[in-house]
Design a protein around this motif. Structure first.
Motif, mmCIF file in Angstrom:
data_model
loop_
_atom_site.group_PDB
_atom_site.id
_atom_site.type_symbol
_atom_site.label_atom_id
_atom_site.label_comp_id
_atom_site.label_asym_id
_atom_site.label_seq_id
_atom_site.Cartn_x
_atom_site.Cartn_y
_atom_site.Cartn_z
ATOM 1 N N THR A 1 74.139 76.996 -72.147
ATOM 2 C CA THR A 1 73.214 78.076 -73.280
ATOM 3 C C THR A 1 72.483 78.718 -72.727
ATOM 4 N N THR B 1 68.795 81.599 -73.618
ATOM 5 C CA THR B 1 68.702 83.488 -73.697
ATOM 6 C C THR B 1 67.381 83.422 -73.429
ATOM 7 N N GLY C 1 71.044 86.461 -75.118
ATOM 8 C CA GLY C 1 71.876 85.225 -74.546
ATOM 9 C C GLY C 1 72.399 85.889 -73.058
ATOM 10 N N THR C 2 73.177 84.596 -73.181
ATOM 11 C CA THR C 2 74.085 83.957 -71.781
ATOM 12 C C THR C 2 74.837 85.540 -71.423
ATOM 13 N N ILE D 1 76.766 89.283 -80.578
ATOM 14 C CA ILE D 1 75.751 87.777 -80.822
ATOM 15 C C ILE D 1 77.048 87.064 -80.153
ATOM 16 N N GLN E 1 68.566 82.167 -83.627
ATOM 17 C CA GLN E 1 68.633 81.045 -80.868
ATOM 18 C C GLN E 1 67.087 82.335 -80.728
ATOM 19 N N SER F 1 71.490 73.262 -78.563
ATOM 20 C CA SER F 1 71.397 74.739 -78.035
ATOM 21 C C SER F 1 72.400 74.649 -79.655
#
Length: 783
Positions: free
Chosen positions: A118, A120, A125-126, A603, A673, A752
């Protein structure tokens, strides 16, 4: 940025572009005489500063390659082979960016064998990054996961560049709402030779890598390399052994003064015994008895009375093959033509384990009957049996990106082009009954459970096609003897999705389309030869994830909908501004202030669909992100070269969330996150043949629920690398031995957030354990 400035490169006309191929070995600079007779049209174009290139040769590195002098009017960070060659040999490419400014990376496997990595960047995010490999879109387009481990081995990576919060206008990407990662594979060496390495370490880790370069073949202008690697290791906790095979190949053709062509191809076969997620309370309870690495573990032995517990049905399998061809030709009158076709194929199986009853089985929303005579019933009275829940996908993607760079005058450069991508996906979610030993008939789910009328018992069975078109144009004008550069550009992305749901139920065919206009502008000004200021305004769009957005999925035990398809889903859209300052001289320094507004934020999370953990998306509405990033690096002093970066970010939700038919007051809450503070401190040391590096990382706590009623604790880690360059002997050239440690102090921490939730009172978030201290020794040599 649209037609932004190329990175500065001190390259002499006609000089060959080459990157060091060995671990710590100097770059080979041999140049074929006939290729160096005069400046090629391509080299002249790149040196002009009009193109927005990632140029990786002749660049002076600071702090052991951790920081590079950048000049584009946007935040950029790069790591090259000098840095990569001193890291853990089996590292995931994403892990190589862990110390880059603004990156929050959760490392659940330092050996690069886990699929759950993962990341950010500035809170995004990814799946909200754009990914470009050798001119092609690199992501798994079903779930927007990069799986960069399948792209290329670390020894073959010449450069990795992260653009925080932006993307290049010419790149083939439809997901870059949060930024872009660009990976460049090394060119074959000019001379025949090769590279060998062997690694061994913690958790019975072993890795072998071999590469052979042909050098230039006669006077053809052709050179190529091929490489093979095999990596294997046990999980650091629980049961299972992971392994991956990788084959890389690249061929280049030098057309002299007229241009260059290259073909890059890779094949990857991946077997990953996945880590289970854990809850915060389970991890804390395990920590109290100093046994936190047991939290959430899947069972090592099969128990037919328990479901969702045995490790074997959770093993992820993947085969992946890709081919990218890049062609660059000077066509005269200051015009350079780029023609880049590509192709990718993937076959994946992402299973889990579930318990079902033959008395209550559904294909879609229709109840079905099955013949139980051949089944191992864990509870005969209720006709219950355990099964591997399959998620099988076949993916094909093909595309073409073509554009021109046109130098209209000594101070003006135009870029214009078109990108087309065609993606198709077939998915079948089925059941493979387990026998008394916990084994399925086939690991890939080739013999699924069928009803008495011969149909596959399935909760997901669909095909999907997606076409993406992008038209773009950008222009850069220089003023004041090239001190002031102004770039403006426009990109229009058109996306069309159509599909067929074969599961009986409410959904049959579905389709969706949208267009997204993306204007952009950048301004940079050189205050003096050592200082630059820049400002930019960026817009970006990200298409909804195809696999978990448009299609309705069903529970095989109840026939009820487990995921409602949303054919009218809208794309994410971001508007960002950035103000930056750079200094390059005795040291390098940069600072950037950024602001971003996002709508229709999606998300990524994990959801249990019929026992299998699959990627899904939570709609979070709008978001505002503001912050500052800074970094400093120096040249070597007495062998030491330090590096520091830090980031502060304040990201808040703009809207209340609707989840499960209930409204949650999330407006003004901090985004999940997204740690407020992060910092990295690194030191490189080199003295004679000895080299070493140290990296310290601190990550603040970060919320795991949208209501901010649970968070993942802050953590600090230290990684260390040591190496020694041995003298060359005979055909052995520049041998190196090195030892790398990750999490040297063996900190027990959560790495994560796997599955954020709306509130811990509704459902508990899931987390991934971070790996304990891991050591890997590598011996390598060129020849």
């Amino acid at each position: 940025m649209a037609a932004a400035v190329a990175e500065h490169v001190a390259t002499k006309p006609g000089a060959a572009k080459h990157v060091a191929t060995g671990q710590g070995a100097p770059a080979r600079t041999a140049v074929r005489a006939q290729a160096a007779r005069q400046p090629s049209r391509i080299t002249s174009m790149e040196a002009s500063g009009g193109a927005e290139a990632i140029n990786i040769s002749g660049v002076r590195h600071f702090a052991g390659g951790r920081m590079r002098h950048q000049t584009a009017a946007e935040s950029r960070s790069s790591v090259g082979q000098q840095y990569i060659s001193q890291q853990m040999g089996a590292s995931s490419p994403l892990a190589l960016l862990a110390a880059v400014p603004g990156v929050n990376f959760g490392n659940s496997d330092p050996l690069g064998l886990a699929i759950r990595q993962t990341l950010t960047v500035r809170g995004l995010g990814t799946t909200e990054m754009g990914y470009v490999l050798e001119g092609m879109q690199g992501i798994d387009q079903a779930y927007y996961q990069p799986y960069m481990e399948t792209w290329a081995d670390g020894e073959n990576i010449a450069d990795m560049t992260l653009i925080q919060g932006s993307s290049r206008i010419v790149d083939p990407t439809s997901t870059a709402s949060g930024g872009e990662i660009i990976l460049t594979v090394r060119d074959p060496s000019d001379k025949m030779g090769g590279h060998l390495s062997y690694s061994a370490g913690s958790y019975r880790a072993q890795r072998v890598f071999a590469r052979l370069d042909t050098g230039y073949i006669g006077n053809s202008g052709v050179k190529m390399f091929g490489s093979y690697s095999y990596t294997a290791a046990d999980l650091f906790t629980g049961s299972g052994r992971n392994h991956r095979t990788q084959v890389d190949y690249k061929i280049t053709k030098d057309w002299g003064d007229y241009g260059k062509s290259s073909i890059y191809a890779s094949y990857d076969n991946w077997y990953n015994a996945r880590l289970n997620t854990t809850s915060l309370s389970s991890w804390e309870a395990a920590n109290k008895v100093d046994n936190n690495f047991s939290a959430g573990n899947l069972a090592g032995t099969f128990d037919p009375t328990k479901s969702n517990s045995y490790w074997k049905p959770y093993v992820y399998k993947s085969e992946d093959a890709l081919v990218s061809m890049q062609n660059t030709f000077g066509v005269g009158h200051g015009v350079t033509f780029h023609f880049n076709p590509y192709f990718r194929w993937e076959a994946t199986q992402a299973p889990g384990e579930t318990s079902v009853s033959a008395n209550s089985l559904y294909n879609g929303d229709q109840k079905v009957s099955v013949d139980t005579s051949g089944l191992y019933l864990s509870n005969p009275s209720t006709q219950t049996f355990l099964a591997m829940s399959n998620t099988r996908q076949n993916i094909y993607a093909a595309g073409l990106n073509t554009y021109i760079d046109a130098k209209l005058s000594s101070t003006n450069t135009l870029q214009a082009g078109y990108w087309f991508d065609n993606f198709s996906l077939s998915q079948l979610g089925s059941l493979s009954p387990l026998d008394q030993n916990g084994n399925a008939a086939n690991d890939f789910g080739a013999y699924p459970l069928r009803s008495t009328d011969g149909k596959v018992v399935s909760g997901s069975n669909f095909t999907l096609q997606q076409q993406t078109h992008a038209l773009y144009i950008g222009d850069t004008q220089s003023f004041l003897d090239n001190k002031l550069k102004v770039s403006a550009g426009f990109r229009e992305m058109l996306n069309y999705v159509s599909g067929q749901n074969y599961s009986p139920g409410t959904q049959d065919k579905f389709s969706n389309s949208f267009s997204a206009p993306m204007p952009r502008v950048t301004i940079s000004y050189d205050l003096n030869p050592h200082m630059q200021v820049y400002v930019n305004g960026i817009t970006n769009a990200r298409a909804p994830m195809p696999s978990n957005t448009y299609t309705t999925l069903y529970n095989v035990s109840t026939g009820k909908i487990s995921q409602q398809g949303l054919p009218s889903a809208k794309p994410e859209y971001t508007i960002g501004e950035e103000l930056g300052f750079r200094y390059h001289g005795a040291f390098l320094a940069s600072v950037a202030l950024f602001n971003m507004n996002m709508t229709h934020h999606q998300i990524a999370t994990l959801a249990n669909v019929n026992g299998a953990l699959v990627n899904q998306a939570i709609s979070a509405g709008g978001e505002t992100i503001r912050g500052v990033t800074a970094e400093v690096a120096t040249r070597a002093y007495y062998g030491f070269s330090p590096y520091v970066n830090a980031q502060y970010v304040h990201a808040t939700m703009d809207n209340d969330m609707v989840y499960g038919g209930q409204v949650y007051q999330t407006a003004g809450k901090a985004m999940v996150q997204t740690p407020k503070f992060m910092a990295n401190i690194g030191v490189n040391y080199q003295h004679g043949p000895f080299f070493a590096n140290l990296a310290f990382k601190w990550v603040d706590s970060q919320y795991s629920t949208f209501m901010n009623d649970q968070s993942m604790p802050a953590y600090k880690t230290v990684d260390v690398g040591l190496g020694y360059r041995l003298p060359s002997y005979s055909i052995v050239h520049a041998p190196v031995i090195r030892l790398n440690f990750t999490n040297l102090s063996n900190v027990h921490y959560l790495g994560s957030i796997a599955s954020p939730t709306v509130s811990s009172k509704v459902s508990q978030p899931g987390y991934y354990l971070a790996a304990p201290m891991t050591a890997l020794m590598t011996v390598s040599t060129d020849f």
